[in-house]
Scaffold this motif. Structure first.
Motif, mmCIF file in Angstrom:
data_model
loop_
_atom_site.group_PDB
_atom_site.id
_atom_site.type_symbol
_atom_site.label_atom_id
_atom_site.label_comp_id
_atom_site.label_asym_id
_atom_site.label_seq_id
_atom_site.Cartn_x
_atom_site.Cartn_y
_atom_site.Cartn_z
ATOM 1 N N ASN A 5 0.930 -0.960 -0.040
ATOM 2 C CA ASN A 5 0.173 -0.032 -0.174
ATOM 3 C C ASN A 5 0.933 1.275 0.287
ATOM 4 O OD1 ASN A 5 -2.511 -1.506 0.389
ATOM 5 N ND2 ASN A 5 -2.316 -1.886 2.711
ATOM 6 N N ILE A 6 0.796 1.889 -1.149
ATOM 7 C CA ILE A 6 1.252 2.986 -0.638
ATOM 8 C C ILE A 6 -0.099 4.630 -0.620
ATOM 9 C CG2 ILE A 6 3.132 2.467 -1.804
ATOM 10 C CD1 ILE A 6 2.347 3.909 -4.289
ATOM 11 N N ARG A 7 0.736 5.710 -0.640
ATOM 12 C CA ARG A 7 -0.459 6.863 -0.586
ATOM 13 C C ARG A 7 0.646 8.090 -1.128
ATOM 14 N NH1 ARG A 7 -1.251 8.389 5.922
ATOM 15 N NH2 ARG A 7 -3.161 10.426 4.401
ATOM 16 N N VAL A 8 -0.504 8.481 -2.036
ATOM 17 C CA VAL A 8 0.591 9.477 -2.847
ATOM 18 C C VAL A 8 -1.079 10.452 -2.886
ATOM 19 C CG1 VAL A 8 1.762 8.208 -4.501
ATOM 20 C CG2 VAL A 8 -1.577 8.612 -5.072
ATOM 21 N N GLU A 9 -0.312 12.120 -3.528
ATOM 22 C CA GLU A 9 -1.614 12.766 -4.346
ATOM 23 C C GLU A 9 -2.099 12.657 -4.667
ATOM 24 O OE1 GLU A 9 1.890 13.146 -3.507
ATOM 25 O OE2 GLU A 9 2.118 14.145 -2.001
ATOM 26 N N ASP A 10 -3.721 13.564 -4.533
ATOM 27 C CA ASP A 10 -4.837 12.494 -5.651
ATOM 28 C C ASP A 10 -4.390 13.408 -7.463
ATOM 29 O OD1 ASP A 10 -6.734 12.142 -3.458
ATOM 30 O OD2 ASP A 10 -7.451 13.982 -3.324
ATOM 31 N N ARG A 11 -3.380 14.025 -7.483
ATOM 32 C CA ARG A 11 -3.382 14.511 -8.402
ATOM 33 C C ARG A 11 -2.073 12.929 -9.062
ATOM 34 N NH1 ARG A 11 1.850 16.149 -9.071
ATOM 35 N NH2 ARG A 11 3.320 16.768 -6.916
ATOM 36 N N ASP A 22 -3.706 4.816 -21.193
ATOM 37 C CA ASP A 22 -3.323 4.975 -22.249
ATOM 38 C C ASP A 22 -2.878 3.706 -22.649
ATOM 39 O OD1 ASP A 22 -3.582 7.544 -22.437
ATOM 40 O OD2 ASP A 22 -1.409 8.102 -21.470
ATOM 41 N N GLU A 23 -2.393 2.506 -21.826
ATOM 42 C CA GLU A 23 -1.542 1.559 -22.410
ATOM 43 C C GLU A 23 -2.841 0.102 -22.376
ATOM 44 O OE1 GLU A 23 2.208 0.078 -19.679
ATOM 45 O OE2 GLU A 23 3.484 2.036 -20.832
ATOM 46 N N GLY A 24 -3.957 0.235 -21.479
ATOM 47 C CA GLY A 24 -5.341 -0.181 -21.851
ATOM 48 C C GLY A 24 -4.700 -1.263 -20.408
ATOM 49 N N ILE A 25 -4.497 -1.036 -19.505
ATOM 50 C CA ILE A 25 -4.136 -1.834 -18.215
ATOM 51 C C ILE A 25 -4.860 -0.696 -16.764
ATOM 52 C CG2 ILE A 25 -2.148 -3.331 -19.365
ATOM 53 C CD1 ILE A 25 -0.305 -1.800 -17.504
ATOM 54 N N SER A 26 -5.158 -1.725 -15.864
ATOM 55 C CA SER A 26 -5.966 -0.947 -14.714
ATOM 56 C C SER A 26 -4.258 -0.405 -13.863
ATOM 57 C CB SER A 26 -5.519 -2.003 -13.761
ATOM 58 O OG SER A 26 -5.144 -3.495 -13.133
ATOM 59 N N LEU A 27 -5.124 0.757 -13.093
ATOM 60 C CA LEU A 27 -3.777 1.264 -12.701
ATOM 61 C C LEU A 27 -3.391 0.390 -11.444
ATOM 62 C CD1 LEU A 27 -2.793 3.633 -11.770
ATOM 63 C CD2 LEU A 27 -4.582 3.565 -9.967
ATOM 64 N N SER A 28 -2.730 -0.594 -11.006
ATOM 65 C CA SER A 28 -2.812 -1.802 -10.609
ATOM 66 C C SER A 28 -1.461 -2.167 -10.944
ATOM 67 C CB SER A 28 -4.003 -2.515 -9.309
ATOM 68 O OG SER A 28 -2.934 -3.409 -8.784
ATOM 69 N N GLU A 29 -1.561 -2.739 -12.293
ATOM 70 C CA GLU A 29 -0.941 -3.274 -12.667
ATOM 71 C C GLU A 29 0.372 -2.518 -13.580
ATOM 72 O OE1 GLU A 29 -0.989 -6.171 -16.650
ATOM 73 O OE2 GLU A 29 -2.459 -5.280 -16.112
ATOM 74 N N TYR A 30 -0.544 -1.274 -13.745
ATOM 75 C CA TYR A 30 0.650 -0.694 -14.136
ATOM 76 C C TYR A 30 1.745 0.031 -13.189
ATOM 77 C CZ TYR A 30 3.030 4.295 -16.124
ATOM 78 O OH TYR A 30 3.465 5.445 -16.603
ATOM 79 N N VAL A 31 0.971 -0.059 -12.282
ATOM 80 C CA VAL A 31 1.593 0.346 -10.811
ATOM 81 C C VAL A 31 2.980 -0.785 -10.673
ATOM 82 C CG1 VAL A 31 2.407 1.320 -7.998
ATOM 83 C CG2 VAL A 31 0.846 2.283 -9.634
ATOM 84 N N ARG A 32 2.688 -1.905 -10.566
ATOM 85 C CA ARG A 32 3.372 -3.370 -10.210
ATOM 86 C C ARG A 32 4.241 -3.200 -11.667
ATOM 87 N NH1 ARG A 32 -1.039 -6.319 -9.523
ATOM 88 N NH2 ARG A 32 -1.455 -7.444 -11.239
#
Length: 256
Positions: A5-11, A22-32
């Motif tokens: 779990n990580i906390r980042v600003e909304d922006r 843009d890459e057609g993947i989920s946010l979780s998968e992109y960060v992973r």
């Protein structure tokens, strides 16, 4: 599979979401994927060695011919009493002979004096560190000019002390600082370096600087973009935050 779990600003979250879309993947998968890129090498990599550049084990024939010719030319144009890093005629002819005869065990002559490259990332780090200390220095001067009392201990701990000349990486960073300051940039830090053995910290400081830099970035990122120099000055509280960040987390309770 472990959960991180990580906390980042909304922006920041919104920007990451746009990149993921843009890459057609989920946010979780992109960060992973970003995390995997940082910790899992695609190819076998050797850790960068700082200091003397290792000698070549082999050279192309064309490179040997060019280098040999340059040594012979240099030897012919050197003054008869030459005695500096270029040596004299005999020294240059000896280096030419090594290349012409293919004595690979002596190829270290070709790289003697060369340093391992300071990466673009480390060059940027040095410049960012210098910029941070420049802002710190001007901020303290402004606060005192406005009548604020800045504790001497705080001022001392926020001085730029250079880098550790005995550490291969930091020693190269120290040389880079001298190179950058040769044409008048960051000269306001010159007096601080002189007070600290001309920029020799005598202990490793890079990790400390990076902690300070991370806090400095958080402070500046929390502000709106400004166009005046006044927008970049730090308050006394912000200076104290950067000072606190200089202390390793495991030692902060002791300092407090």
């Amino acid at each position: 599979m472990a959960v991180l779990n990580i906390r980042v600003e909304d922006r920041v979250r919104d920007q990451l979401k746009e990149l993921a879309d843009d890459e057609g993947i989920s946010l979780s998968e992109y960060v992973r994927n970003l995390v995997m890129e940082a910790v899992v090498p695609v190819r076998e990599q050797q850790e960068a060695r700082h200091g003397g550049e290792p000698p070549q084990e082999t050279l192309r024939l064309i490179d040997r011919q060019i280098l040999s010719m340059l040594h012979r030319i240099l030897g012919r144009v050197l003054p008869e009493d030459a005695n500096d890093v270029d040596g004299d005629l005999n020294y240059q002819l000896m280096r030419a002979q090594i290349l012409e005869a293919g004595y690979t065990g002596e190829y270290w002559y070709a790289t003697a004096g060369f340093q391992t490259e300071l990466s673009h990332r480390d060059c940027d780090r040095v410049k960012d560190i210098l910029d941070m200390f420049r802002v710190i220095t001007y901020s303290i001067e402004r606060l005192e000019k406005d009548g604020a009392e800045v504790d001497e201990e705080l001022k001392g701990s926020l001085e730029f002390v250079g880098f550790d000349h005995n550490d291969p990486l930091e020693g190269q960073m120290a040389s880079y600082v001298q190179f950058l300051m040769r044409d008048g940039r960051w000269t306001e830090l010159g007096a601080q370096l002189e007070r600290h053995d001309n920029g020799n910290s005598h202990h490793r400081v890079l990790e400390m600087y990076l902690r300070m830099l991370a806090e400095y970035r958080r402070i500046m990122d929390g502000r709106g973009r400004g166009f005046s120099r006044m927008d970049y000055f730090l308050s006394l509280d912000e200076l104290q935050q950067i000072d606190e960040a200089s202390v390793h987390p495991s030692s902060r309770k002791l300092k407090g």
